[in-house]
Structure formats: structure tokens, C-alpha cells
Design an enzyme around this catalytic site. Sequence first.
Site, PDB file in Angstrom:
ATOM      1  N   LYS A   1       0.882  -1.187   0.000  1.00  0.00           N
ATOM      2  CA  LYS A   1       0.000   0.000   0.000  1.00  0.00           C
ATOM      3  C   LYS A   1       0.909   1.223   0.000  1.00  0.00           C
ATOM      4  O   LYS A   1       1.394   1.652   1.040  1.00  0.00           O
ATOM      5  CB  LYS A   1      -0.877  -0.035   1.254  1.00  0.00           C
ATOM      6  CG  LYS A   1      -2.249   0.572   1.130  1.00  0.00           C
ATOM      7  CD  LYS A   1      -2.285   2.044   0.822  1.00  0.00           C
ATOM      8  CE  LYS A   1      -1.946   2.936   1.986  1.00  0.00           C
ATOM      9  NZ  LYS A   1      -1.765   4.355   1.557  1.00  0.00           N
TER      10      LYS A   1
ATOM     11  N   GLY B   1       6.619   5.121   8.066  1.00  0.00           N
ATOM     12  CA  GLY B   1       5.771   6.308   8.076  1.00  0.00           C
ATOM     13  C   GLY B   1       5.924   7.042   9.387  1.00  0.00           C
ATOM     14  O   GLY B   1       6.939   6.897  10.078  1.00  0.00           O
TER      15      GLY B   1
ATOM     16  N   THR C   1       5.336   8.405  13.305  1.00  0.00           N
ATOM     17  CA  THR C   1       5.286   7.714  14.596  1.00  0.00           C
ATOM     18  C   THR C   1       3.840   7.513  15.077  1.00  0.00           C
ATOM     19  O   THR C   1       3.486   6.452  15.591  1.00  0.00           O
ATOM     20  CB  THR C   1       6.122   8.499  15.626  1.00  0.00           C
ATOM     21  OG1 THR C   1       7.493   8.416  15.210  1.00  0.00           O
ATOM     22  CG2 THR C   1       5.989   7.942  17.028  1.00  0.00           C
TER      23      THR C   1
ATOM     24  N   THR D   1       1.136   7.212  13.241  1.00  0.00           N
ATOM     25  CA  THR D   1       0.530   6.139  12.451  1.00  0.00           C
ATOM     26  C   THR D   1       1.083   4.792  12.899  1.00  0.00           C
ATOM     27  O   THR D   1       0.342   3.797  12.964  1.00  0.00           O
ATOM     28  CB  THR D   1       0.819   6.323  10.941  1.00  0.00           C
ATOM     29  OG1 THR D   1       0.687   7.696  10.609  1.00  0.00           O
ATOM     30  CG2 THR D   1      -0.125   5.514  10.085  1.00  0.00           C
TER      31      THR D   1
ATOM     32  N   GLU E   1       9.405   1.516  10.833  1.00  0.00           N
ATOM     33  CA  GLU E   1      10.438   2.537  10.590  1.00  0.00           C
ATOM     34  C   GLU E   1       9.715   3.875  10.673  1.00  0.00           C
ATOM     35  O   GLU E   1       8.916   4.198   9.792  1.00  0.00           O
ATOM     36  CB  GLU E   1      11.056   2.368   9.194  1.00  0.00           C
ATOM     37  CG  GLU E   1      11.605   0.987   8.892  1.00  0.00           C
ATOM     38  CD  GLU E   1      12.941   0.711   9.559  1.00  0.00           C
ATOM     39  OE1 GLU E   1      13.481   1.612  10.235  1.00  0.00           O
ATOM     40  OE2 GLU E   1      13.440  -0.416   9.430  1.00  0.00           O
TER      41      GLU E   1
HETATM   42  P1  NAD Z   1       2.121   8.463   7.344  1.00  0.00           P
HETATM   43  O1  NAD Z   1       2.330   7.745   8.607  1.00  0.00           O
HETATM   44  O2  NAD Z   1       1.066   9.504   7.265  1.00  0.00           O
HETATM   45  O3  NAD Z   1       1.780   7.456   6.151  1.00  0.00           O
HETATM   46  C1  NAD Z   1       2.627   6.376   5.820  1.00  0.00           C
HETATM   47  C2  NAD Z   1       1.804   5.329   5.117  1.00  0.00           C
HETATM   48  O4  NAD Z   1       0.875   4.782   6.052  1.00  0.00           O
HETATM   49  C3  NAD Z   1       0.976   5.832   3.949  1.00  0.00           C
HETATM   50  O5  NAD Z   1       0.945   4.850   2.939  1.00  0.00           O
HETATM   51  C4  NAD Z   1      -0.399   5.998   4.562  1.00  0.00           C
HETATM   52  O6  NAD Z   1      -1.459   5.908   3.651  1.00  0.00           O
HETATM   53  C5  NAD Z   1      -0.436   4.834   5.527  1.00  0.00           C
HETATM   54  N1  NAD Z   1      -1.359   4.992   6.654  1.00  0.00           N
HETATM   55  C6  NAD Z   1      -1.833   6.141   7.195  1.00  0.00           C
HETATM   56  N2  NAD Z   1      -2.644   5.852   8.238  1.00  0.00           N
HETATM   57  C7  NAD Z   1      -2.663   4.508   8.361  1.00  0.00           C
HETATM   58  C8  NAD Z   1      -3.295   3.610   9.270  1.00  0.00           C
HETATM   59  N3  NAD Z   1      -4.075   4.048  10.243  1.00  0.00           N
HETATM   60  N4  NAD Z   1      -3.088   2.297   9.109  1.00  0.00           N
HETATM   61  C9  NAD Z   1      -2.273   1.826   8.135  1.00  0.00           C
HETATM   62  N5  NAD Z   1      -1.664   2.632   7.246  1.00  0.00           N
HETATM   63  C10 NAD Z   1      -1.840   3.955   7.362  1.00  0.00           C
HETATM   64  O7  NAD Z   1       3.547   9.036   6.952  1.00  0.00           O
HETATM   65  P2  NAD Z   1       3.888   9.978   5.738  1.00  0.00           P
HETATM   66  O8  NAD Z   1       3.386  11.335   6.067  1.00  0.00           O
HETATM   67  O9  NAD Z   1       3.481   9.322   4.473  1.00  0.00           O
HETATM   68  O10 NAD Z   1       5.490   9.939   5.785  1.00  0.00           O
HETATM   69  C11 NAD Z   1       6.247  10.789   6.545  1.00  0.00           C
HETATM   70  C12 NAD Z   1       6.712  10.105   7.808  1.00  0.00           C
HETATM   71  O11 NAD Z   1       7.406   8.907   7.494  1.00  0.00           O
HETATM   72  C13 NAD Z   1       7.686  10.934   8.597  1.00  0.00           C
HETATM   73  O12 NAD Z   1       7.361  10.853   9.959  1.00  0.00           O
HETATM   74  C14 NAD Z   1       9.023  10.253   8.337  1.00  0.00           C
HETATM   75  O13 NAD Z   1       9.999  10.458   9.323  1.00  0.00           O
HETATM   76  C15 NAD Z   1       8.614   8.846   8.236  1.00  0.00           C
HETATM   77  N6  NAD Z   1       9.627   8.062   7.523  1.00  0.00           N
HETATM   78  C16 NAD Z   1      10.402   7.187   8.224  1.00  0.00           C
HETATM   79  C17 NAD Z   1      11.393   6.468   7.570  1.00  0.00           C
HETATM   80  C18 NAD Z   1      12.268   5.493   8.305  1.00  0.00           C
HETATM   81  O14 NAD Z   1      12.955   4.709   7.648  1.00  0.00           O
HETATM   82  N7  NAD Z   1      12.290   5.495   9.629  1.00  0.00           N
HETATM   83  C19 NAD Z   1      11.571   6.640   6.195  1.00  0.00           C
HETATM   84  C20 NAD Z   1      10.763   7.551   5.520  1.00  0.00           C
HETATM   85  C21 NAD Z   1       9.783   8.250   6.191  1.00  0.00           C
END
Ligand code: NAD
Length: 481
Positions: A173, A226, A228, A230, A248
Amino acid sequence: MKRVLNFIDGEFRPPCSGRYIPDVDPATGQVIAEIAESGPADVDAAVAAASRAFESWRKTPAEERSRLLLRVAELIEENFDELARLESEDNGKPIALSRRMDVPRAVLNFRFFATAILHAETRAHMTDDRALNYTLRAPLGVAGLISPWNLPLYLLTWKIAPAVAAGNCCVAKPSELTPLTADRLAALTVEAGIPPGVINIVHGPGASAGRALTSHPKVPLISFTGGTKTGADVMACAGPLFKKVSLELGGKNPNIVFADADLEQAVATSIQSSFSNQGEICLCGSRLFVERAIYDEFLARFVDATKKLRIGDPQDSSTDVGALVSEPHLRKVEGYVELAKEEGGAILAGGNRPADLPQRVRGGYFLEPTVITGLDCARRVMQEEIFGPVVTVTPFDSPDEAIAYANGTRYGLSASVWTRDLQNAHRVAAALDSGTVWVNTWLLRDLRVPFGGMKESGVGREGGFDSLQFFTEAKNVCIKL
Ligand code: NAD
């Protein structure tokens, strides 16, 4: 208008809802595609297809899995220019960056895991002369893979490649903000000859499509990258079903510059680590700590270099800083710049939307790279992940003070340390609460090393054999002698 459909059982299918959500080019504000708005019924169909395909994929010899995945890598390379352009249009990142980082890394992810499975070993333990124990490792079944918008193809393939190489089938996804390269990848897997159902991609919002995956009883494993917040929801859904979970998550990474550092290198790389991809890389160093003896000189050089960055059309190959991913995200980041002022910070560079953008991108979501000083480390701007082109700079007086500042957040993803004193480097690296510590560099990645975060930056490690372990389950066989 381009419609991004789900990819299930080797074919493109409209969402069960019949509804679509707009996909916006953040550099122009224009809608460039419509994305399937999927929910539980689509995820059910994808999981069923993956479960069916698993029966033969798990038995496919590693050499054959490897050959097919190497073909995917080749096809990504053959479609390099198109993928780089799509990534830049969808995310707002400079095309030069998607050419330098995103697409090459997607190729490497497939090559790396396609060959890693040819070198995998398992262990044996002799129990004196009484028994022989050996460990079998087997794939789990259907892997649920959820990825964010900042490095769309890079992070999606970082999950798909090891999951499938290890013999699982997957339902991925991607972020609903950046679906285009995932959609293109789906077509390339068909061309490569990956059997139907091995790789499935379901598009749509996290709350419907993502959650349907994390709470699906037939998905025993979730790899999530994604935010923290989420991540906590993913854990809450997956926990009661006893899924294997890797998270992650976010970061607020320190970048510590000691007085003995190579100043020129430290400034040049800190510009990269602060502002690459508009600061939208989880590994960006958003808190700079500089030893007081060189603080003024470092700051003057850093601010000067920040002001020289070229903000502009992401499709222009000379652009250094592109658009932020969306209007709400731009507003969130701007909110932190305002908060910094309220908290007593001084804005030494940037802080505004750029005034003189090329005509084509005047409706885009741009923000000047921003340097903030004068904030106490306990302030929200120095504690919360901003995930934009915003960096704070703070002086420190001793290694212990730098370590305390660096460790003083709830995150622990990565850190950089700049020093020519080897003992200092080892000591500080060991003391930092951080999954990765770079010394005199940033974002130098060897795919064999363990990758992940401490504290609220994540759970588990991926990378190299850690990924292959995560995507397989160990079984002990004990034979009495
Ligand atoms: P996000 O958490 O909003 O979304 C990430 C993914 O999760 C998306 O595909 C989204 O549709 C999905 N999602 C959202 N809500 C969900 C739920 N309730 N259940 C399951 N899936 C859900 O994050 P974002 O805004 O897309 O990305 C930015 C964040 O990602 C930042 O906090 C960044 O630090 C983090 N990030 C971490 C790493 C790492 O390796 N640690 C790498 C890249 C990004």
C-alpha cells in the site's frame, strides 16, 4: 486523465468503491491523476490472490526467484528516465535527486535482495553427542507493506524486494500522495514475468486501505514506514492478531559538529543533510549542534550556503530544492516557522514562500530553506518532527552537553558526528541513542547494515540479512543422535 488502478492477481482493477481521489503535482498544484480509493474489499481480493500465489512461489527455487527479481531491476533501469520524471512530478522533488537517489536505489534494492538469497545460510547446533539441532527458515505467507510519500519507489522496493525474494507474496500500500511510480512498477513486474498474485498493489487512504491491511487476519507480517503516530495505530491493529511487525518511523536527528571537524566538508554535507528532498527524508539532520569555538564561523558559512540553494521547478535539472509534498504539509511546516518565532527563535535564512518562481510552478507548495537559532532544546520546534526544509542550530560546550542535547528527544533514528578525533568519534557514537550514527558523512548507505530506529523512531531492524530474517520465520529441528 490518468487513472491509477489497483494491481491484483497480475491485472489492473478498479476499486470496489468505484471512487477515486485526486493526485496532485505539488510543484504546480494541478491534479495529474486519479487514484483508486480502496478499502477492505480490495485488500481482501489482493490478500486472496497473494495467498493463492504463495503456494507455488514459496516452492520456486531461490535461483529462479533471483532471476525474476534481477529482471525487475533491469526493467527499472531501462525505464529510468520515465520513473525519475514520475517521481519528481508526484512528490515535488528535484529531478536531479530522483535520478541520483530514488531510481538507482530502487534498482539496487532488487539486485541486492535477488542476490542475497543466493548467499543465505542457516545455523546448526550440536548438543554434545546427544542431538543435532538445525534451523529452518521459511517465508510467512502474505506480507503487508506500507510505505510513505517521501521516497516513494525507494522505500516501496526496499520492502517488496526482500519480502518476495524470501518467498513471501505481498500486498503493498504506497502513499496515496505518491502512487505513480508504484503503478509503473506494477506493470514492470508483469513484463519481468513475476507470476500473478506474487506482488499486489492496493492504492488509497491509510485509514481505509492501510488499516484493512494491518488488521487483516490473513496477513501475518507488516512492514511499515511512516509517521510515529501512524506507527502506533499499526501496532494497535497488528498486536491483537500477533503479527510480526517492523516499524520505521519518524526522527528528529542531531548533527553534531566538533571544533576539530573539517569545516568545509561539515558545512557542505550539513547543507545536504538539512535540505535534501526539501528536508523530507527521515534521516535528515534537523537539529545542528556546533561546538562554541567554531559556532560563529560555522553559522556564517552555513547560512551563506543555505541562501545559495536554488529553489525552483523540480523538472529543471539545476534545481536544488523543489516543492513540499502537499499544501497541508506546507502549512504544517510554515506553522513550525511561526512557532519558532513565538518560542523566541531567530530566523537567519528563509522562512518564507519564495517570491520569484518560474511561471509554471507559481501555484506550487514551496518554502525557502530555513535556518533557526536561539531556541532552547526543550522547545517544541526542537522536539517535534517538522519534516521540511527547516533546521535549528545550537551551540554546545562539551561532548557531554552535545550528547545530552542529541539524546533529549523521544526519537532515535540517525545522527551525524563531525570530528577528526577518533576517540571522540567512538565515544560519542556509542553514547548516542540512535539506530545509525554517521561519522564525517551522511546518508552513506551499505544495504547490508542493520537499519532502524530507537525509542519512538521504530521497532526492529531491516537491511541485509536482518531483512531476510524479518521476512522469514525460524524453526528449530532437533534430532536425537
Ligand atoms: P504516514 O504515517 O502519514 O503514512 C505512511 C503510510 O501509512 C501511507 O501509505 C499511509 O497511507 C499509511 N497509513 C496512514 N494511516 C494509516 C493507518 N491508520 N493504518 C495503516 N496505514 C496507514 O507518513 P507519511 O506522512 O506518508 O510519511 C512521513 C513520515 O514517514 C515521517 O514521519 C518520516 O519520518 C517517516 N519516515 C520514516 C522512515 C524510516 O525509515 N524510519 C523513512 C521515511 C519516512
